[in-house]
Design an enzyme around this catalytic site. Structure first.
Site, PDB file in Angstrom:
ATOM      1  N   GLN A 183      -1.872   2.415  10.087  1.00 25.63           N
ATOM      2  CA  GLN A 183      -0.623   2.347   9.224  1.00 25.63           C
ATOM      3  C   GLN A 183       0.508   3.190  10.065  1.00 25.63           C
ATOM      4  O   GLN A 183       1.619   3.039   9.824  1.00 25.63           O
ATOM      5  CB  GLN A 183      -0.959   3.130   7.937  1.00 25.63           C
TER       6      GLN A 183
ATOM      7  N   ARG B 218      -7.831  -0.648  -6.778  1.00 28.89           N
ATOM      8  CA  ARG B 218      -8.159   0.505  -5.594  1.00 28.89           C
ATOM      9  C   ARG B 218      -8.366   1.854  -6.619  1.00 28.89           C
ATOM     10  O   ARG B 218      -7.519   2.006  -7.389  1.00 28.89           O
ATOM     11  CB  ARG B 218      -6.868   0.804  -4.658  1.00 28.89           C
TER      12      ARG B 218
ATOM     13  N   ARG C  15       0.801  -1.193  -0.093  1.00 25.50           N
ATOM     14  CA  ARG C  15      -0.229  -0.021  -0.092  1.00 25.50           C
ATOM     15  C   ARG C  15       0.884   1.284  -0.231  1.00 25.50           C
ATOM     16  O   ARG C  15       1.897   1.215   0.111  1.00 25.50           O
ATOM     17  CB  ARG C  15      -1.114  -0.050   1.101  1.00 25.50           C
ATOM     18  N   GLY C  16       0.284   2.349   0.125  1.00 31.25           N
ATOM     19  CA  GLY C  16       1.087   3.573  -0.117  1.00 31.25           C
ATOM     20  C   GLY C  16       0.990   3.866  -1.890  1.00 31.25           C
ATOM     21  O   GLY C  16       1.550   2.895  -2.492  1.00 31.25           O
ATOM     22  N   ALA C  17       0.832   5.211  -1.807  1.00 24.38           N
ATOM     23  CA  ALA C  17       0.564   5.299  -3.653  1.00 24.38           C
ATOM     24  C   ALA C  17       1.997   5.170  -4.534  1.00 24.38           C
ATOM     25  O   ALA C  17       1.586   4.483  -5.331  1.00 24.38           O
ATOM     26  CB  ALA C  17       0.129   7.075  -3.761  1.00 24.38           C
TER      27      ALA C  17
ATOM     28  N   ASN D 266      -5.418  12.413   0.405  1.00 23.95           N
ATOM     29  CA  ASN D 266      -4.557  11.517   1.168  1.00 23.95           C
ATOM     30  C   ASN D 266      -5.218  10.816   2.218  1.00 23.95           C
ATOM     31  O   ASN D 266      -6.595  11.095   2.333  1.00 23.95           O
ATOM     32  CB  ASN D 266      -3.344  12.637   2.078  1.00 23.95           C
TER      33      ASN D 266
ATOM     34  N   ASP E 193      -2.135  10.752  -2.188  1.00 23.95           N
ATOM     35  CA  ASP E 193      -2.676   9.673  -3.079  1.00 23.95           C
ATOM     36  C   ASP E 193      -2.921  10.088  -4.445  1.00 23.95           C
ATOM     37  O   ASP E 193      -2.834   9.644  -5.672  1.00 23.95           O
ATOM     38  CB  ASP E 193      -3.795   8.653  -2.429  1.00 23.95           C
TER      39      ASP E 193
END
Ligand code: MRU
Length: 360
Positions: free
Chosen positions: A209, A100, A57-59, A260, A250
């Site tokens: 997170q 996503r 995960r994380g852009a 975000n 994001d």
């Protein structure tokens, strides 16, 4: 717990292992911090599942994963006809993009792979040569991300001085990228230069997170981190316990509105109220030239189970409904600046955003 890396070095979130068949190996972020487990991913469907469960995960990291993920669509078919290879690449990209909706890096990387495949078809590449050239493109996305993280760190470190305190939200560190992170990269660069930096990390409900990932990666790098409940962020800002806020993004619209992790906007509101500068750190691949303003950004809504319970344990009464948006939008006017690999953009400087995107 073994961290699989050297102390003081940010962890490596993902890597490609050559085959046949090749596979993508991810740190399974659902298992941190209790366990450091690597997850081999061999098919497009397995990657969709890993993306949706937030194993990766994380852009920027999901962009890098999507680059390699497109190759998984060719797994076992490396020697097929070029037209079939392109069809497979397109299908894998279309499937991955749906995993996503919010972080634009996912679609950006998938589209870049499709464009490369189309060019290879035009150039007459076939079989192994086609596959290897596409793998080069995916490696390119990964190594550019790594280099961009360091550049953002070098640009952003100018905002930090010895003894500074920073508030961050969610995880915008090494685990969220193919390098040393976005919001955390100036902090890693500052630490390398011997500056003392103190980080306040929000837990980041509902999936934690901040508690699970940001505090893990900062601790193992020897950076002082203090965990706070999300609801304490305004108090930390009100009491002047931090000098600035650094968060990732994001998706950033053309007008500079920043999407975000949910909970970012309330931090921006409180920062504005208390006169604390609020900065965003993001690569140009997070800017969406097709989105004029934040209101147009699709916001992922996740399962209510994530709010009504945790780790399979129900915490709310049976039958209670929950609303679980995963992201929010901070208006450009509340952003002091955006740190990119090309330098600092003043918040809401649409002309500069347009100029930088035009050059890509
Ligand atoms: O739902 P997640 O964990 O993928 O959300 C991640 C974030 O919101 C990060 O802050 C964002 O991707 C920037 S990370 C470099």
């Amino acid at each position: 717990v073994t961290s699989g890396g050297h102390a003081h070095q940010p962890p490596r979130t993902l890597r490609w292992e050559s085959g046949p068949p090749g596979q993508l190996v991810l740190i399974d972020q659902t298992r941190l911090p209790e366990r450091f487990v690597e997850l081999p991913v061999r098919t497009v469907d397995e990657l969709v599942d890993a993306l949706q469960r937030l194993a990766v995960r994380g852009a920027p990291a999901i962009g890098v994963a999507a680059g390699y993920g497109v190759l998984l669509g060719l797994s076992g078919h490396e020697d097929c006809e070029p037209s079939e290879a392109v069809a497979r690449v397109r299908e894998a990209a279309a499937t991955l993009v749906k995993a996503r909706p919010t972080a634009v890096n996912l679609a950006w990387a998938a589209q870049r792979m499709v464009r490369r495949a189309d060019r290879l078809l035009g150039e007459g590449a076939r079989g192994r040569a086609f596959f290897e050239a596409l793998l080069e493109e995916a490696h390119g996305i990964a190594s550019e991300d790594d280099a961009q993280c360091r550049k953002m760190g070098e640009v952003g470190v100018a905002l930090l001085r010895d003894g500074v305190s920073v508030l961050t939200h969610c995880n915008a560190g090494a685990l969220a990228t193919g390098g040393m992170g976005t919001a955390l990269s100036p902090i890693y660069v500052a630490a390398e230069r011997g500056l003392r930096v103190r980080v306040f990390a929000t837990e980041t409900r509902p999936l934690l997170q901040g508690a699970r990932l940001t505090s893990w990666e900062l601790e193992r790098s020897g950076i002082e981190v203090t965990l706070i409940p999300d609801s304490a962020a305004a108090t930390v800002l009100q009491r002047g316990m931090v000098d600035l806020v650094l968060v990732g993004a994001d998706r950033i619209a053309r007008n500079g509105d920043v999407c975000n992790k949910i909970g970012t906007y309330p931090i921006a509101l409180a920062a504005q109220r208390h006169g604390i500068p609020f900065y965003v750190v993001a690569p140009l691949s997070t800017f969406d030239p097709d989105t004029a303003e934040g209101a147009q950004i699709p916001i992922e809504e996740r399962s209510s189970d994530e709010v009504t319970g945790f780790h399979g344990q129900r915490t709310a009464p049976d039958g209670v409904r929950a609303f679980n948006p995963a992201f929010d939008v901070t208006p450009a006017a509340m952003v002091r600046g955006i740190v990119t690999e090309e330098g600092l953009i003043a918040g809401g400087d649409e002309a500069r955003i347009a100029a930088l995107l035009g050059r890509q």
